[in-house]
Scaffold this motif. Structure first.
Motif, PDB file in Angstrom:
ATOM      1  N   THR A 199     -17.662   0.380  15.505  1.00  0.00           N
ATOM      2  CA  THR A 199     -17.179  -0.540  14.454  1.00  0.00           C
ATOM      3  C   THR A 199     -17.602  -0.162  13.055  1.00  0.00           C
ATOM      4  OG1 THR A 199     -19.355  -1.722  14.311  1.00  0.00           O
ATOM      5  CG2 THR A 199     -17.876  -2.616  15.831  1.00  0.00           C
ATOM      6  N   GLU A 200     -16.790  -0.326  11.988  1.00  0.00           N
ATOM      7  CA  GLU A 200     -17.188  -0.099  10.748  1.00  0.00           C
ATOM      8  C   GLU A 200     -16.932  -1.459   9.653  1.00  0.00           C
ATOM      9  OE1 GLU A 200     -14.767   2.608   6.908  1.00  0.00           O
ATOM     10  OE2 GLU A 200     -14.659   3.041   9.259  1.00  0.00           O
ATOM     11  N   ILE A 201     -17.867  -1.655   8.860  1.00  0.00           N
ATOM     12  CA  ILE A 201     -17.717  -2.916   7.958  1.00  0.00           C
ATOM     13  C   ILE A 201     -17.362  -2.280   6.472  1.00  0.00           C
ATOM     14  CG2 ILE A 201     -18.982  -4.723   7.013  1.00  0.00           C
ATOM     15  CD1 ILE A 201     -20.791  -5.006   9.619  1.00  0.00           C
ATOM     16  N   LEU A 202     -16.405  -2.746   6.141  1.00  0.00           N
ATOM     17  CA  LEU A 202     -15.935  -2.380   4.865  1.00  0.00           C
ATOM     18  C   LEU A 202     -16.106  -3.711   3.628  1.00  0.00           C
ATOM     19  CD1 LEU A 202     -14.192  -0.407   2.632  1.00  0.00           C
ATOM     20  CD2 LEU A 202     -12.211  -1.666   3.447  1.00  0.00           C
ATOM     21  N   GLN A 203     -16.875  -3.442   2.816  1.00  0.00           N
ATOM     22  CA  GLN A 203     -16.962  -4.380   1.833  1.00  0.00           C
ATOM     23  C   GLN A 203     -16.105  -4.220   0.639  1.00  0.00           C
ATOM     24  OE1 GLN A 203     -19.431  -6.820   1.151  1.00  0.00           O
ATOM     25  NE2 GLN A 203     -18.879  -7.319  -0.977  1.00  0.00           N
ATOM     26  N   ILE A 204     -15.156  -5.347   0.487  1.00  0.00           N
ATOM     27  CA  ILE A 204     -14.333  -5.267  -0.596  1.00  0.00           C
ATOM     28  C   ILE A 204     -14.579  -6.446  -1.862  1.00  0.00           C
ATOM     29  CG2 ILE A 204     -12.657  -4.447   0.880  1.00  0.00           C
ATOM     30  CD1 ILE A 204     -11.297  -7.305   0.716  1.00  0.00           C
ATOM     31  N   GLY A 205     -15.416  -7.403  -1.399  1.00  0.00           N
ATOM     32  CA  GLY A 205     -15.489  -8.724  -2.214  1.00  0.00           C
ATOM     33  C   GLY A 205     -15.966  -8.526  -3.465  1.00  0.00           C
ATOM     34  N   ARG A 206     -16.413  -7.332  -4.114  1.00  0.00           N
ATOM     35  CA  ARG A 206     -16.603  -6.981  -5.694  1.00  0.00           C
ATOM     36  C   ARG A 206     -15.674  -6.192  -5.970  1.00  0.00           C
ATOM     37  NH1 ARG A 206     -22.067  -7.927  -7.319  1.00  0.00           N
ATOM     38  NH2 ARG A 206     -22.750 -10.040  -6.472  1.00  0.00           N
ATOM     39  N   GLU A 207     -14.809  -5.825  -5.266  1.00  0.00           N
ATOM     40  CA  GLU A 207     -13.445  -5.001  -6.111  1.00  0.00           C
ATOM     41  C   GLU A 207     -12.413  -6.143  -6.943  1.00  0.00           C
ATOM     42  OE1 GLU A 207     -11.068  -3.148  -2.968  1.00  0.00           O
ATOM     43  OE2 GLU A 207     -12.924  -1.628  -2.626  1.00  0.00           O
ATOM     44  N   PRO A 208     -12.088  -5.509  -7.961  1.00  0.00           N
ATOM     45  CA  PRO A 208     -10.960  -6.244  -8.457  1.00  0.00           C
ATOM     46  C   PRO A 208      -9.757  -6.232  -7.843  1.00  0.00           C
ATOM     47  CG  PRO A 208     -11.562  -4.160  -9.680  1.00  0.00           C
ATOM     48  CD  PRO A 208     -12.460  -4.440  -8.468  1.00  0.00           C
ATOM     49  N   VAL A 209      -9.465  -6.960  -6.471  1.00  0.00           N
ATOM     50  CA  VAL A 209      -8.206  -6.955  -5.890  1.00  0.00           C
ATOM     51  C   VAL A 209      -7.059  -7.581  -6.561  1.00  0.00           C
ATOM     52  CG1 VAL A 209      -7.255  -6.897  -3.621  1.00  0.00           C
ATOM     53  CG2 VAL A 209      -9.856  -6.419  -3.827  1.00  0.00           C
ATOM     54  N   THR A 210      -6.096  -7.062  -6.842  1.00  0.00           N
ATOM     55  CA  THR A 210      -4.954  -7.632  -7.537  1.00  0.00           C
ATOM     56  C   THR A 210      -3.856  -8.051  -6.301  1.00  0.00           C
ATOM     57  OG1 THR A 210      -3.929  -5.599  -7.972  1.00  0.00           O
ATOM     58  CG2 THR A 210      -5.247  -6.355  -9.711  1.00  0.00           C
ATOM     59  N   GLY A 211      -3.255  -9.241  -6.890  1.00  0.00           N
ATOM     60  CA  GLY A 211      -2.202  -9.601  -6.026  1.00  0.00           C
ATOM     61  C   GLY A 211      -1.071  -8.931  -5.938  1.00  0.00           C
ATOM     62  N   CYS A 212      -0.022  -9.294  -4.950  1.00  0.00           N
ATOM     63  CA  CYS A 212       1.165  -8.517  -4.722  1.00  0.00           C
ATOM     64  C   CYS A 212       2.031  -8.897  -6.114  1.00  0.00           C
ATOM     65  CB  CYS A 212       1.853  -8.946  -3.405  1.00  0.00           C
ATOM     66  SG  CYS A 212       3.479  -8.267  -2.934  1.00  0.00           S
ATOM     67  N   ILE A 213       2.687  -7.814  -6.412  1.00  0.00           N
ATOM     68  CA  ILE A 213       3.622  -8.088  -7.379  1.00  0.00           C
ATOM     69  C   ILE A 213       5.174  -7.984  -7.137  1.00  0.00           C
ATOM     70  CG2 ILE A 213       2.056  -7.148  -9.088  1.00  0.00           C
ATOM     71  CD1 ILE A 213       3.439  -4.641  -9.225  1.00  0.00           C
ATOM     72  N   ALA A 214       5.183  -8.108  -5.674  1.00  0.00           N
ATOM     73  CA  ALA A 214       6.797  -8.223  -5.088  1.00  0.00           C
ATOM     74  C   ALA A 214       7.706  -7.022  -5.986  1.00  0.00           C
ATOM     75  CB  ALA A 214       7.154  -9.571  -5.528  1.00  0.00           C
ATOM     76  N   CYS A 215       7.133  -5.687  -5.944  1.00  0.00           N
ATOM     77  CA  CYS A 215       7.788  -4.660  -6.284  1.00  0.00           C
ATOM     78  C   CYS A 215       8.727  -3.960  -5.239  1.00  0.00           C
ATOM     79  CB  CYS A 215       7.248  -3.724  -7.216  1.00  0.00           C
ATOM     80  SG  CYS A 215       5.999  -2.754  -6.417  1.00  0.00           S
ATOM     81  N   ASN A 216       8.253  -4.128  -4.348  1.00  0.00           N
ATOM     82  CA  ASN A 216       8.967  -3.588  -3.145  1.00  0.00           C
ATOM     83  C   ASN A 216       8.553  -2.173  -2.996  1.00  0.00           C
ATOM     84  OD1 ASN A 216       9.834  -5.611  -1.316  1.00  0.00           O
ATOM     85  ND2 ASN A 216      11.379  -5.870  -2.634  1.00  0.00           N
ATOM     86  N   TYR A 217       7.819  -1.380  -3.609  1.00  0.00           N
ATOM     87  CA  TYR A 217       7.552  -0.158  -3.687  1.00  0.00           C
ATOM     88  C   TYR A 217       7.258   0.342  -2.036  1.00  0.00           C
ATOM     89  CZ  TYR A 217       4.851   4.331  -4.660  1.00  0.00           C
ATOM     90  OH  TYR A 217       4.580   5.759  -4.657  1.00  0.00           O
ATOM     91  N   CYS A 218       6.356  -0.471  -1.643  1.00  0.00           N
ATOM     92  CA  CYS A 218       5.589  -0.266  -0.554  1.00  0.00           C
ATOM     93  C   CYS A 218       6.712   0.063   0.806  1.00  0.00           C
ATOM     94  CB  CYS A 218       4.649  -1.329   0.215  1.00  0.00           C
ATOM     95  SG  CYS A 218       5.296  -2.875   0.203  1.00  0.00           S
ATOM     96  N   GLN A 219       7.803  -0.753   0.724  1.00  0.00           N
ATOM     97  CA  GLN A 219       8.749  -0.807   1.663  1.00  0.00           C
ATOM     98  C   GLN A 219       9.351   0.833   1.768  1.00  0.00           C
ATOM     99  OE1 GLN A 219       9.088  -3.638   3.755  1.00  0.00           O
ATOM    100  NE2 GLN A 219       7.167  -3.815   2.782  1.00  0.00           N
ATOM    101  N   SER A 220       9.489   1.500   0.704  1.00  0.00           N
ATOM    102  CA  SER A 220      10.011   2.663   0.963  1.00  0.00           C
ATOM    103  C   SER A 220       9.118   3.725   0.692  1.00  0.00           C
ATOM    104  CB  SER A 220      10.885   2.886  -0.368  1.00  0.00           C
ATOM    105  OG  SER A 220      10.321   2.541  -1.474  1.00  0.00           O
ATOM    106  N   HIS A 221       7.856   3.527   0.405  1.00  0.00           N
ATOM    107  CA  HIS A 221       6.766   4.613   0.322  1.00  0.00           C
ATOM    108  C   HIS A 221       5.577   4.392   1.503  1.00  0.00           C
ATOM    109  CE1 HIS A 221       8.773   5.043  -3.469  1.00  0.00           C
ATOM    110  NE2 HIS A 221       8.291   6.113  -3.715  1.00  0.00           N
ATOM    111  N   GLY A 222       5.757   3.143   2.127  1.00  0.00           N
ATOM    112  CA  GLY A 222       4.480   3.101   3.005  1.00  0.00           C
ATOM    113  C   GLY A 222       3.133   2.915   2.661  1.00  0.00           C
ATOM    114  N   ARG A 223       3.054   2.633   1.418  1.00  0.00           N
ATOM    115  CA  ARG A 223       1.682   2.219   0.623  1.00  0.00           C
ATOM    116  C   ARG A 223       2.068   1.634  -0.621  1.00  0.00           C
ATOM    117  NH1 ARG A 223      -1.382   6.326  -0.334  1.00  0.00           N
ATOM    118  NH2 ARG A 223      -2.251   5.740  -2.191  1.00  0.00           N
ATOM    119  N   CYS A 224       0.947   0.852  -1.076  1.00  0.00           N
ATOM    120  CA  CYS A 224       1.111  -0.099  -2.254  1.00  0.00           C
ATOM    121  C   CYS A 224       1.209   0.561  -3.634  1.00  0.00           C
ATOM    122  CB  CYS A 224      -0.339  -1.106  -2.298  1.00  0.00           C
ATOM    123  SG  CYS A 224       0.068  -2.139  -3.419  1.00  0.00           S
TER     124      CYS A 224
END
Length: 209
Positions: free
Chosen positions: A34-59
């Motif tokens: 197992t591995e526990i990843l803490q993200i709760g203090r990160e400034p995680v932004t929402g999806c901007i619907a740019c569809n970049y990920c659909q052609s690049h496989g990453r956000c």
């Protein structure tokens, strides 16, 4: 076999962590890494619907952990997401994280374990739990059951440690997860093929011209 547990709470060792820790300890006892990843203090932004990920496989956004999880996705056999309950739903960090992760890499989730755990002081747990499960069910993941909804109650870690039923629910979830992973491993060794996936047929009601 390895499971990634993602803590969406801003409290690094709070109630959500306590639930994930109980799962991780039980999985380790079943010889699942197992591995526990803490993200709760990160400034995680929402999806901007740019569809970049659909052609690049990453956000296209690269200042948080979403792409780092995508890069290592094939090394995990399952993902378990944990969130506190805010106004009857999962918090903003975990929701934004899951929106972007699953939109960019949902096609790589099929056949993996997917599970959610939530923590609340009093109410709203089942609504938050239901919201998170939709990511797994829409991406052909395998969702293990437990003896109750995957929730733990308390305002502090000390409170959560007193929720004996909640902790037992986490252990049951972990054992079910380990059992499914072992069954999947046996299926691979027996060369059981993955289910056929048809090409997506989107319903947009657009007239072909």
């Amino acid at each position: 076999m390895k499971i990634l547990l993602i803590n969406g709470s801003p409290h690094r060792r709070g109630c959500v962590y306590t639930a994930l820790e109980e799962i991780a300890k039980t999985l380790e006892g079943e010889n699942i890494d197992t591995e526990i990843l803490q993200i709760g203090r990160e400034p995680v932004t929402g999806c901007i619907a740019c569809n970049y990920c659909q052609s690049h496989g990453r956000c296209v956004q690269d200042k948080d952990s979403v792409n780092r999880v995508i890069e290592k996705l094939d090394t995990w056999d399952g993902l378990i997401f944990g969130s506190p309950v805010y106004y009857g739903g999962p918090n903003g960090q975990i929701t934004s994280f899951m929106d972007r992760l699953f939109y960019a890499a949902g096609n790589r989730m099929a056949g993996k374990i997917g599970a959610a755990v939530v923590s609340c002081r009093r109410g709203g747990a089942t609504a938050a739990f239901d919201r998170m499960n939709k990511y797994f069910l829409m991406n052909r993941m395998i969702v293990p059951g437990s003896q109750y909804w995957n929730q733990i109650h308390g305002l502090t870690r000390e409170d959560a440690l007193k929720d004996k039923e909640g902790l037992q629910t986490m252990r049951t979830l972990a054992r079910q997860t380990a059992w499914i992973l072992k069954c999947l491993d046996a299926g691979k060794k027996a060369s059981v093929p993955q289910p056929l996936q048809e090409p997506w047929i989107p319903t947009h009601f657009i007239q072909n011209t």
